[in-house]
Structure formats: structure tokens, C-alpha cells
Design a protein around this motif. Structure first.
Motif, PDB file in Angstrom:
ATOM      1  N   THR A  91       0.826  -1.227   0.000  1.00  0.00           N
ATOM      2  CA  THR A  91       0.000   0.000   0.000  1.00  0.00           C
ATOM      3  C   THR A  91       0.852   1.264   0.000  1.00  0.00           C
ATOM      4  OG1 THR A  91      -0.199   0.016   2.401  1.00  0.00           O
ATOM      5  CG2 THR A  91      -1.954  -1.099   1.165  1.00  0.00           C
ATOM      6  N   GLY A  92       2.100   1.160   0.471  1.00  0.00           N
ATOM      7  CA  GLY A  92       3.006   2.312   0.450  1.00  0.00           C
ATOM      8  C   GLY A  92       3.184   2.810  -0.980  1.00  0.00           C
ATOM      9  N   ALA A  93       3.128   1.879  -1.950  1.00  0.00           N
ATOM     10  CA  ALA A  93       3.313   2.255  -3.359  1.00  0.00           C
ATOM     11  C   ALA A  93       2.213   3.220  -3.816  1.00  0.00           C
ATOM     12  CB  ALA A  93       3.325   1.012  -4.244  1.00  0.00           C
ATOM     13  N   ILE A 147       9.426   5.755  -8.070  1.00  0.00           N
ATOM     14  CA  ILE A 147       8.775   6.046  -6.776  1.00  0.00           C
ATOM     15  C   ILE A 147       9.652   5.685  -5.575  1.00  0.00           C
ATOM     16  CG2 ILE A 147       6.383   5.930  -7.613  1.00  0.00           C
ATOM     17  CD1 ILE A 147       6.294   3.075  -6.295  1.00  0.00           C
ATOM     18  N   ARG A 148      10.837   5.116  -5.812  1.00  0.00           N
ATOM     19  CA  ARG A 148      11.731   4.751  -4.684  1.00  0.00           C
ATOM     20  C   ARG A 148      12.771   5.834  -4.409  1.00  0.00           C
ATOM     21  NH1 ARG A 148       8.629   1.155  -2.241  1.00  0.00           N
ATOM     22  NH2 ARG A 148       7.460   0.223  -3.933  1.00  0.00           N
ATOM     23  N   SER A 149      12.749   6.945  -5.151  1.00  0.00           N
ATOM     24  CA  SER A 149      13.769   7.990  -4.941  1.00  0.00           C
ATOM     25  C   SER A 149      13.595   8.629  -3.562  1.00  0.00           C
ATOM     26  CB  SER A 149      13.638   9.074  -6.019  1.00  0.00           C
ATOM     27  OG  SER A 149      12.475   9.841  -5.767  1.00  0.00           O
ATOM     28  N   SER A 156       6.098  11.394   0.059  1.00  0.00           N
ATOM     29  CA  SER A 156       5.013  10.446   0.366  1.00  0.00           C
ATOM     30  C   SER A 156       4.727  10.433   1.870  1.00  0.00           C
ATOM     31  CB  SER A 156       5.330   9.037  -0.148  1.00  0.00           C
ATOM     32  OG  SER A 156       6.417   8.496   0.537  1.00  0.00           O
ATOM     33  N   ALA A 157       5.786  10.560   2.676  1.00  0.00           N
ATOM     34  CA  ALA A 157       5.588  10.603   4.133  1.00  0.00           C
ATOM     35  C   ALA A 157       4.733  11.824   4.493  1.00  0.00           C
ATOM     36  CB  ALA A 157       6.936  10.653   4.847  1.00  0.00           C
ATOM     37  N   LEU A 158       5.001  12.956   3.842  1.00  0.00           N
ATOM     38  CA  LEU A 158       4.274  14.184   4.177  1.00  0.00           C
ATOM     39  C   LEU A 158       2.840  14.175   3.652  1.00  0.00           C
ATOM     40  CD1 LEU A 158       7.190  16.710   3.594  1.00  0.00           C
ATOM     41  CD2 LEU A 158       6.229  16.025   5.786  1.00  0.00           C
ATOM     42  N   GLU A 164       0.526  -5.078   2.970  1.00  0.00           N
ATOM     43  CA  GLU A 164       1.447  -4.425   3.908  1.00  0.00           C
ATOM     44  C   GLU A 164       1.302  -2.918   3.922  1.00  0.00           C
ATOM     45  OE1 GLU A 164       4.975  -2.967   2.998  1.00  0.00           O
ATOM     46  OE2 GLU A 164       5.432  -4.118   1.209  1.00  0.00           O
ATOM     47  N   GLY A 165       1.466  -2.316   5.099  1.00  0.00           N
ATOM     48  CA  GLY A 165       1.359  -0.866   5.223  1.00  0.00           C
ATOM     49  C   GLY A 165       1.559  -0.415   6.651  1.00  0.00           C
ATOM     50  N   ARG A 166       0.772   0.600   7.043  1.00  0.00           N
ATOM     51  CA  ARG A 166       0.891   1.131   8.417  1.00  0.00           C
ATOM     52  C   ARG A 166      -0.434   0.994   9.167  1.00  0.00           C
ATOM     53  NH1 ARG A 166       4.897   1.818   5.786  1.00  0.00           N
ATOM     54  NH2 ARG A 166       6.621   3.261   6.129  1.00  0.00           N
ATOM     55  N   ASP A 167      -1.544   1.061   8.381  1.00  0.00           N
ATOM     56  CA  ASP A 167      -2.883   1.116   8.994  1.00  0.00           C
ATOM     57  C   ASP A 167      -3.779  -0.010   8.457  1.00  0.00           C
ATOM     58  OD1 ASP A 167      -2.959   2.009   6.395  1.00  0.00           O
ATOM     59  OD2 ASP A 167      -4.442   3.570   6.755  1.00  0.00           O
ATOM     60  N   TRP A 179      13.005  10.009  11.731  1.00  0.00           N
ATOM     61  CA  TRP A 179      12.062  11.039  11.272  1.00  0.00           C
ATOM     62  C   TRP A 179      10.784  10.377  10.751  1.00  0.00           C
ATOM     63  CZ3 TRP A 179      10.058  12.114   6.322  1.00  0.00           C
ATOM     64  CH2 TRP A 179       9.307  13.300   6.247  1.00  0.00           C
ATOM     65  N   ARG A 180      10.943   9.299   9.971  1.00  0.00           N
ATOM     66  CA  ARG A 180       9.768   8.621   9.419  1.00  0.00           C
ATOM     67  C   ARG A 180       8.929   7.968  10.527  1.00  0.00           C
ATOM     68  NH1 ARG A 180      11.069   4.977   4.498  1.00  0.00           N
ATOM     69  NH2 ARG A 180       8.844   5.122   4.195  1.00  0.00           N
ATOM     70  N   ASP A 181       9.590   7.443  11.577  1.00  0.00           N
ATOM     71  CA  ASP A 181       8.860   6.858  12.710  1.00  0.00           C
ATOM     72  C   ASP A 181       7.970   7.906  13.366  1.00  0.00           C
ATOM     73  OD1 ASP A 181      10.087   4.451  12.324  1.00  0.00           O
ATOM     74  OD2 ASP A 181      11.301   4.493  14.146  1.00  0.00           O
ATOM     75  N   ASN A 239       6.881  10.722  12.070  1.00  0.00           N
ATOM     76  CA  ASN A 239       5.841  11.116  11.120  1.00  0.00           C
ATOM     77  C   ASN A 239       4.712  10.074  11.088  1.00  0.00           C
ATOM     78  OD1 ASN A 239       5.204  12.982   8.744  1.00  0.00           O
ATOM     79  ND2 ASN A 239       5.066  10.966   7.807  1.00  0.00           N
ATOM     80  N   ASP A 240       5.095   8.794  11.057  1.00  0.00           N
ATOM     81  CA  ASP A 240       4.095   7.712  10.991  1.00  0.00           C
ATOM     82  C   ASP A 240       3.249   7.633  12.260  1.00  0.00           C
ATOM     83  OD1 ASP A 240       4.482   6.615   8.483  1.00  0.00           O
ATOM     84  OD2 ASP A 240       6.069   5.261   9.143  1.00  0.00           O
ATOM     85  N   LYS A 241       3.900   7.838  13.406  1.00  0.00           N
ATOM     86  CA  LYS A 241       3.179   7.649  14.673  1.00  0.00           C
ATOM     87  C   LYS A 241       2.311   8.842  15.044  1.00  0.00           C
ATOM     88  CE  LYS A 241       6.170   4.119  16.463  1.00  0.00           C
ATOM     89  NZ  LYS A 241       7.459   3.800  17.049  1.00  0.00           N
TER      90      LYS A 241
HETATM   91  O1   DC Z   1       6.011   1.621   3.098  1.00  0.00           O
HETATM   92  P1   DC Z   1       6.558   2.785   2.328  1.00  0.00           P
HETATM   93  O2   DC Z   1       7.802   3.324   2.930  1.00  0.00           O
HETATM   94  O3   DC Z   1       6.729   2.500   0.869  1.00  0.00           O
HETATM   95  O4   DC Z   1       5.446   3.935   2.438  1.00  0.00           O
HETATM   96  C1   DC Z   1       5.602   5.213   1.852  1.00  0.00           C
HETATM   97  C2   DC Z   1       4.947   6.261   2.754  1.00  0.00           C
HETATM   98  O5   DC Z   1       3.527   6.062   2.785  1.00  0.00           O
HETATM   99  C3   DC Z   1       5.423   6.199   4.212  1.00  0.00           C
HETATM  100  O6   DC Z   1       5.935   7.455   4.594  1.00  0.00           O
HETATM  101  C4   DC Z   1       4.214   5.887   5.036  1.00  0.00           C
HETATM  102  C5   DC Z   1       3.043   6.023   4.118  1.00  0.00           C
HETATM  103  N1   DC Z   1       2.099   4.914   4.257  1.00  0.00           N
HETATM  104  C6   DC Z   1       0.970   5.136   4.995  1.00  0.00           C
HETATM  105  O7   DC Z   1       0.814   6.229   5.568  1.00  0.00           O
HETATM  106  N2   DC Z   1       0.037   4.152   5.103  1.00  0.00           N
HETATM  107  C7   DC Z   1       0.212   2.974   4.494  1.00  0.00           C
HETATM  108  N3   DC Z   1      -0.733   2.021   4.602  1.00  0.00           N
HETATM  109  C8   DC Z   1       1.381   2.721   3.740  1.00  0.00           C
HETATM  110  C9   DC Z   1       2.326   3.729   3.651  1.00  0.00           C
END
Ligand code: DC
Length: 234
Positions: A33-35, A88-90, A97-99, A126-129, A177-179, A181-183
Motif C-alpha cells: 500500500t506504500g506504493a 517512486i523509490r527515490s 510520500s511521508a508528508l 502491507e502498510g501502516r494502517d 524522522w519517518r517513525d 511522522n508515521d506515529k
Molecule cells: O512503506 P513505504 O515506505 O513504501 O510507504 C511510503 C509512505 O507512505 C510512508 O511514509 C508511510 C506512508 N504509508 C501510509 O501512511 N500508510 C500505508 N498504509 C502505507 C504507507
């Protein structure tokens, strides 16, 4: 009836590697899902907007077309019909994408898209949520975790192998930083679902994690089949 495995966890916890390996060894299709967030971030950057241009960003949401095609064992990511798998991996897209993933309207749209992509397939997502928002009724929920220094080491190794010029300390800083941002997202923040099983991969190799996840999946499939049989017999 579809079978859904949700895999959540922070950046560098091994979600991508593990879910792709599970796809190879089981009949489950992997969805990253990050993609979807990365594709949308690329679209934003291509229009010359920054992640803080919220109104412009929201206007782009209606015309976004993201597809993930599975070619052999490799995912091909298509944005408006064009292959953007590598682009998209740059680092720019990673940061953007994080922002943009903190914007609620963007999340709603991506979640809708992700659910459509899954349809009634048997999947490992796979993802965060995923276990908390996208598929709260998933058959199995796994939360992959690892110490931030271990995750930074893994990412650092990947960057060096790809010939990217970066120091370990920079990677560690990125991961932290990403942790944060994600949390700290208002919606869809990274957190373990109450019914998720935590696997701390800090001291495990890929094979050990894959075996563990595969055993959990087999166990759940067996339970689901038994339940279905009972319902039919009743
Ligand atoms: O998993 P990744 O690093 O490819 O994800 C890219 C960005 O997208 C990352 O900063 C977190 C966000 N993301 C999200 O908010 N929710 C998801 N389900 C997947 C990714």
C-alpha cells in the motif's frame, strides 16, 4: 470469501521482503500500500507542487490512476498508465510520500483504492494502517517491529548495494524522522491493532520470519476452513 493477512510496522521492519516471499510460497497476492502513497506523491511533485500545497494536492485526487500489476514475481507500478516502479523509490518521493500521507483526504482516497485493488482476492497486504483502518476484519494481523538501529542498518546496506551515496547516520536519522511522522498522524497513524501478533525481527533472519508468518497463515487457513465446514453442516 477472501482471506486477508494484514502486515503493519515501521519503515525497515521487513514488511516488503517478507510479504513478497510469502507471495512466492503461498497462493496469497501481495499488495504494497506504500506504493499508492508514493505514486500520488510523484504525481504531486510532477505538477511542481510541494506537500504543503494542500488545495492543489486535493484537486489532483480525482484524476489519479494507480495500478499494480504482478509480472512474474515483480510488481510493476503504473501511474496514469506509465511504469514508475523505480522512480517512486527515490529519496524525494520517499520524503514527499511521508508528508502527503498525513493529509486526511489523501488517506481516504488511497484506502478506497486499496480496498478496490484487493476486491475478493486472497491477499497479504502491507502498510501502516492495514489492521486498524483498511481491513479491520482481516483474518490475521501481524505487526512487524525491530529496533531503529537494526532497521537503519538494513536500509543502509540496501542503499550501498544500489550504489547510493549516504552515511549510516543519515539513514538512522531518516528512519527516526519517518517513525515520528508515521506515529503522529491524526488519521491512520502507525499503531499495533489490538488483535495483531507482534513479531520483533531485530534478532531474526528473513528465513526465520517467513517461516513463522507462513505457519501462522496455515494455521488461520485451517481454522477458517474448519469454521466453514461447521457452518455448512449446521
Ligand atoms: O512503506 P513505504 O515506505 O513504501 O510507504 C511510503 C509512505 O507512505 C510512508 O511514509 C508511510 C506512508 N504509508 C501510509 O501512511 N500508510 C500505508 N498504509 C502505507 C504507507
Amino acid at each position: 470469501m477472501s482471506f486477508i493477512v494484514a502486515v503493519d510496522g515501521p519503515a525497515g521492519s521487513g514488511k516488503g521482503t517478507i510479504t513478497k516471499e510469502i507471495e512466492k510460497r503461498t497462493g496469497l497476492i501481495n499488495l504494497d500500500t506504500g506504493a499508492t502513497y508514493r505514486c500520488f506523491a510523484l504525481e504531486v511533485l510532477r505538477h511542481g507542487y510541494t506537500p504543503s500545497d494542500t488545495q492543489h494536492i486535493l484537486n489532483l485526487l480525482d484524476n489519479i490512476d494507480i495500478k499494480i500489476e504482478n509480472e512474474g514475481m515483480k510488481d510493476i507500478i503504473l501511474l496514469n498508465g506509465k511504469d514508475v516502479t523505480d522512480e517512486i523509490r527515490s529519496t524525494e518521493v520517499t520524503e514527499a510520500s511521508a508528508l502527503i500521507s498525513t493529509i486526511i483526504e489523501v488517506r481516504n482516497k488511497m484506502v478506497e483504492l486499496q480496498r478496490k485493488m484487493v476486491g475478493n482476492k486472497n491477499v497479504i497486504v502491507e502498510g501502516r494502517d492495514i489492521g486498524t483502518v483498511v481491513f479491520p476484519h482481516a483474518d490475521l494481523k501481524i505487526y512487524l517491529d525491530a529496533d531503529d538501529e537494526v532497521r537503519a542498518q538494513r536500509r543502509y546496506k540496501e542503499y550501498i548495494e544500489k550504489g547510493i551515496n549516504i552515511t549510516y547516520d543519515e539513514v538512522l536519522e531518516q528512519i527516526r524522522w519517518r517513525d515520528e511522522n508515521d506515529k503522529n498522524k491524526q488519521v491512520g497513524a502507525l499503531k499495533k491493532a489490538e488483535d495483531a501478533i507482534v513479531i520483533d525481527t531485530s534478532n531474526m533472519n528473513i528465513e526465520e520470519v517467513v517461516e513463522k508468518v507462513k505457519n501462522m497463515i496455515n494455521q488461520k487457513l485451517k481454522e477458517k476452513e474448519e469454521n466453514n465446514m461447521e457452518n455448512i453442516e449446521r
